[in-house]
Write an enzyme that holds these catalytic residues in place. Structure first.
Site, mmCIF file in Angstrom:
data_model
loop_
_atom_site.group_PDB
_atom_site.id
_atom_site.type_symbol
_atom_site.label_atom_id
_atom_site.label_comp_id
_atom_site.label_asym_id
_atom_site.label_seq_id
_atom_site.Cartn_x
_atom_site.Cartn_y
_atom_site.Cartn_z
ATOM 1 N N TRP A 161 0.838 -1.215 0.000
ATOM 2 C CA TRP A 161 0.000 0.000 0.000
ATOM 3 C C TRP A 161 0.864 1.252 0.000
ATOM 4 O O TRP A 161 1.372 1.689 -1.023
ATOM 5 C CB TRP A 161 -0.929 -0.079 1.228
ATOM 6 C CG TRP A 161 -1.690 1.149 1.583
ATOM 7 C CD1 TRP A 161 -2.359 1.975 0.740
ATOM 8 C CD2 TRP A 161 -1.872 1.673 2.907
ATOM 9 N NE1 TRP A 161 -2.961 2.989 1.465
ATOM 10 C CE2 TRP A 161 -2.678 2.828 2.777
ATOM 11 C CE3 TRP A 161 -1.445 1.283 4.175
ATOM 12 C CZ2 TRP A 161 -3.054 3.613 3.883
ATOM 13 C CZ3 TRP A 161 -1.829 2.041 5.263
ATOM 14 C CH2 TRP A 161 -2.628 3.184 5.116
ATOM 15 N N ASP A 218 -0.256 -8.889 -1.572
ATOM 16 C CA ASP A 218 -1.538 -8.184 -1.613
ATOM 17 C C ASP A 218 -1.338 -6.759 -2.127
ATOM 18 O O ASP A 218 -0.406 -6.061 -1.713
ATOM 19 C CB ASP A 218 -2.138 -8.108 -0.197
ATOM 20 C CG ASP A 218 -3.466 -7.349 -0.183
ATOM 21 O OD1 ASP A 218 -4.468 -7.915 -0.665
ATOM 22 O OD2 ASP A 218 -3.496 -6.200 0.302
ATOM 23 N N TYR A 224 -3.971 1.656 -5.032
ATOM 24 C CA TYR A 224 -2.686 2.012 -4.418
ATOM 25 C C TYR A 224 -1.805 2.741 -5.429
ATOM 26 O O TYR A 224 -1.426 2.176 -6.455
ATOM 27 C CB TYR A 224 -1.942 0.767 -3.895
ATOM 28 C CG TYR A 224 -2.640 0.041 -2.753
ATOM 29 C CD1 TYR A 224 -3.685 0.628 -2.041
ATOM 30 C CD2 TYR A 224 -2.251 -1.235 -2.380
ATOM 31 C CE1 TYR A 224 -4.320 -0.036 -1.004
ATOM 32 C CE2 TYR A 224 -2.881 -1.911 -1.332
ATOM 33 C CZ TYR A 224 -3.912 -1.301 -0.663
ATOM 34 O OH TYR A 224 -4.546 -1.968 0.365
ATOM 35 N N SER A 260 -13.277 -6.969 1.879
ATOM 36 C CA SER A 260 -12.404 -6.249 2.800
ATOM 37 C C SER A 260 -13.227 -5.238 3.585
ATOM 38 O O SER A 260 -13.954 -4.434 2.981
ATOM 39 C CB SER A 260 -11.298 -5.525 2.017
ATOM 40 O OG SER A 260 -10.563 -4.689 2.875
HETATM 41 P P1 NDP Z 1 1.872 -2.678 9.060
HETATM 42 O O1 NDP Z 1 1.087 -2.569 10.324
HETATM 43 O O2 NDP Z 1 2.710 -3.899 8.855
HETATM 44 O O3 NDP Z 1 2.793 -1.354 8.947
HETATM 45 C C1 NDP Z 1 3.883 -1.329 8.079
HETATM 46 C C2 NDP Z 1 4.776 -0.150 8.372
HETATM 47 O O4 NDP Z 1 5.234 -0.164 9.728
HETATM 48 C C3 NDP Z 1 6.034 -0.219 7.525
HETATM 49 O O5 NDP Z 1 5.833 0.325 6.252
HETATM 50 C C4 NDP Z 1 7.034 0.552 8.370
HETATM 51 O O6 NDP Z 1 6.785 1.939 8.185
HETATM 52 C C5 NDP Z 1 6.627 0.146 9.774
HETATM 53 N N1 NDP Z 1 7.326 -1.091 10.192
HETATM 54 C C6 NDP Z 1 6.982 -2.373 9.903
HETATM 55 N N2 NDP Z 1 7.852 -3.234 10.459
HETATM 56 C C7 NDP Z 1 8.768 -2.504 11.120
HETATM 57 C C8 NDP Z 1 9.902 -2.841 11.890
HETATM 58 N N3 NDP Z 1 10.264 -4.111 12.077
HETATM 59 N N4 NDP Z 1 10.620 -1.835 12.455
HETATM 60 C C9 NDP Z 1 10.251 -0.537 12.284
HETATM 61 N N5 NDP Z 1 9.184 -0.153 11.540
HETATM 62 C C10 NDP Z 1 8.429 -1.126 10.959
HETATM 63 O O7 NDP Z 1 0.887 -2.678 7.841
HETATM 64 P P2 NDP Z 1 0.387 -1.592 6.769
HETATM 65 O O8 NDP Z 1 -0.411 -0.557 7.443
HETATM 66 O O9 NDP Z 1 1.541 -1.168 5.932
HETATM 67 O O10 NDP Z 1 -0.571 -2.487 5.901
HETATM 68 C C11 NDP Z 1 -0.058 -3.687 5.307
HETATM 69 C C12 NDP Z 1 -0.811 -4.043 4.076
HETATM 70 O O11 NDP Z 1 -2.171 -4.312 4.393
HETATM 71 C C13 NDP Z 1 -0.884 -2.968 2.989
HETATM 72 O O12 NDP Z 1 0.272 -2.902 2.216
HETATM 73 C C14 NDP Z 1 -2.069 -3.458 2.204
HETATM 74 O O13 NDP Z 1 -1.685 -4.533 1.372
HETATM 75 C C15 NDP Z 1 -2.996 -3.939 3.292
HETATM 76 N N6 NDP Z 1 -3.930 -2.871 3.703
HETATM 77 C C16 NDP Z 1 -5.238 -3.028 3.345
HETATM 78 C C17 NDP Z 1 -6.180 -2.083 3.643
HETATM 79 C C18 NDP Z 1 -7.592 -2.319 3.240
HETATM 80 O O14 NDP Z 1 -8.414 -1.401 3.319
HETATM 81 N N7 NDP Z 1 -7.939 -3.501 2.809
HETATM 82 C C19 NDP Z 1 -5.822 -0.832 4.356
HETATM 83 C C20 NDP Z 1 -4.433 -0.774 4.762
HETATM 84 C C21 NDP Z 1 -3.538 -1.764 4.436
HETATM 85 P P3 NDP Z 1 7.912 3.085 8.274
HETATM 86 O O15 NDP Z 1 9.263 2.453 8.205
HETATM 87 O O16 NDP Z 1 7.603 3.970 7.124
HETATM 88 O O17 NDP Z 1 7.662 3.753 9.591
#
Ligand code: NDP
Length: 318
Positions: free
Chosen positions: A24, A52, A57, A154
């Site tokens: 995303w 996914d 996106y 979803s």
């Molecule tokens: P997460 O809760 O996994 O957050 C990911 C973000 O957290 C990363 O981009 C990074 O951001 C930070 N992060 C993750 N792991 C670590 C780590 N080990 N150490 C430090 N920072 C970390 O999930 P998302 O919110 O990204 O969502 C995941 C997926 O779910 C999306 O890509 C999409 O495919 C789906 N999704 C679906 C939705 C829907 O409406 N159906 C809505 C939202 C998401 P950073 O480094 O930038 O701080």
């Protein structure tokens, strides 16, 4: 060696990796394309087979990048999921779950993803303005045409899922999954959606399992967000802001000793926590760096024991 395990998706024969890589915001300009490709490679190296994405996106760019990153990999070894519903353009038919938009958006997604079919095609949201019969029929037709192998939804409510399944089952194309937000900080699905899905044969594949980075413990109460993090990004901060109160951030810090005792990082504890729910087939993780993918996927197969779960509950209930 840690192996990412696979679980059946709903009452289907499809196995998804219990960690799914989602692209995303990570593929929406916040990070460069070569870093994005490195995240996909890290996912594959960790044993993640399931990816996914969505038509919305980065206005299709995320699907293109994923298609390029996965090019050359044996298609049969991958499970690719995408979604339709949210606006992809300015036109009156560029959104929603009408037959027209579903068909057009699916074709565009397949082109961008460089594949003839997706394994899972999901309704990104519910569309109260289109007859549900039209939506489910269009999804079922995509399955009959071989362009989608399974269908899911979803963020639908329990009642919407029940109605959708009532229509999908007689067509021989049952809904197999729901994709909701779920984490230690967001448990909305537990009272109604999960029991309904258990009854109707759908799994949850849950997004934001580390609450967009908050559950990694890197945001400290009363301090600036670390440079380059999602909370420091103009677009990303809009989504993380709901968690950025000192009360929440202090509670998250109280999870740190529990993670240490379990021999996990805080991100891994958060991922393992969602996976302990038997109705959750997979956690969809995001990442801005390949190291995050490697770290979060390394929880593979690890189950939290009752004493750790009890201590987490005590912190969450405070
Ligand atoms: P997460 O809760 O996994 O957050 C990911 C973000 O957290 C990363 O981009 C990074 O951001 C930070 N992060 C993750 N792991 C670590 C780590 N080990 N150490 C430090 N920072 C970390 O999930 P998302 O919110 O990204 O969502 C995941 C997926 O779910 C999306 O890509 C999409 O495919 C789906 N999704 C679906 C939705 C829907 O409406 N159906 C809505 C939202 C998401 P950073 O480094 O930038 O701080």
């Amino acid at each position: 060696m840690i192996v990412v395990e696979h679980r059946y998706l709903g009452h289907s024969g499809l196995k998804v990796s219990e960690i799914i890589f989602g692209n995303w915001l990570t593929l929406d300009g916040q990070i460069a394309e070569d870093t994005q490709a490195a995240c996909v490679r890290a996912a594959l190296d960790a044993g993640i087979t399931t990816f996914d994405t969505a038509d919305i996106y980065s206005r299709g760019h995320a699907e293109e990048v994923l298609g390029r990153a996965l090019a050359g990999i044996r298609r049969e070894s991958l499970v690719i999921a995408t979604k339709v519903c949210l606006p992809t353009g300015p036109g009156p038919n560029d959104r929603g779950l009408s037959r027209k938009h579903i068909m057009e958006s699916c074709h565009a997604s397949l082109r961008r993803l460089r594949t003839d079919y997706v394994d899972l095609y999901q309704a990104h949201r519910f569309d109260g303005n289109t007859p549900l019969e039209e939506t489910i029929r269009a999804f079922a037709d995509l399955v009959r045409q071989g362009k989608a192998l399974h269908i899911g939804v979803s963020e639908w409510t329990a009642a919407q899922i029940e109605k959708g399944q009532e229509l999908a089952r007689p067509l021989g194309v049952p809904l197999v999954s729901n994709q909701p937000q779920y984490s230690m900080l967001w448990r909305v699905i537990e009272p109604e959606v999960v029991p309904m899905c258990e009854r109707l044969g759908l799994s949850q594949i849950v997004f934001s399992p580390v609450a967009q980075g908050v559950l990694t413990g890197k945001y400290l109460p009363g301090r600036e967000a670390p440079a380059g993090s999602r909370a420091d990004d103009a677009q990303g901060s809009r989504f993380v802001s709901r968690y950025m109160s000192d009360t929440v951030l202090e509670r998250v810090q109280r999870l740190r000793p529990i993670a240490e005792e379990a021999g996990l990082t805080m991100a891994q504890l958060a991922v393992a926590w969602v996976l302990r729910n038997p109705n959750v087939a997979a956690a969809i993780i995001g990442a801005s760096r390949p190291e995050q993918v490697a770290e979060n996927a390394a929880v593979g197969g690890r189950r939290l024991d009752d004493s750790i779960m009890k201590r987490i509950d005590e912190v969450l209930d405070e």
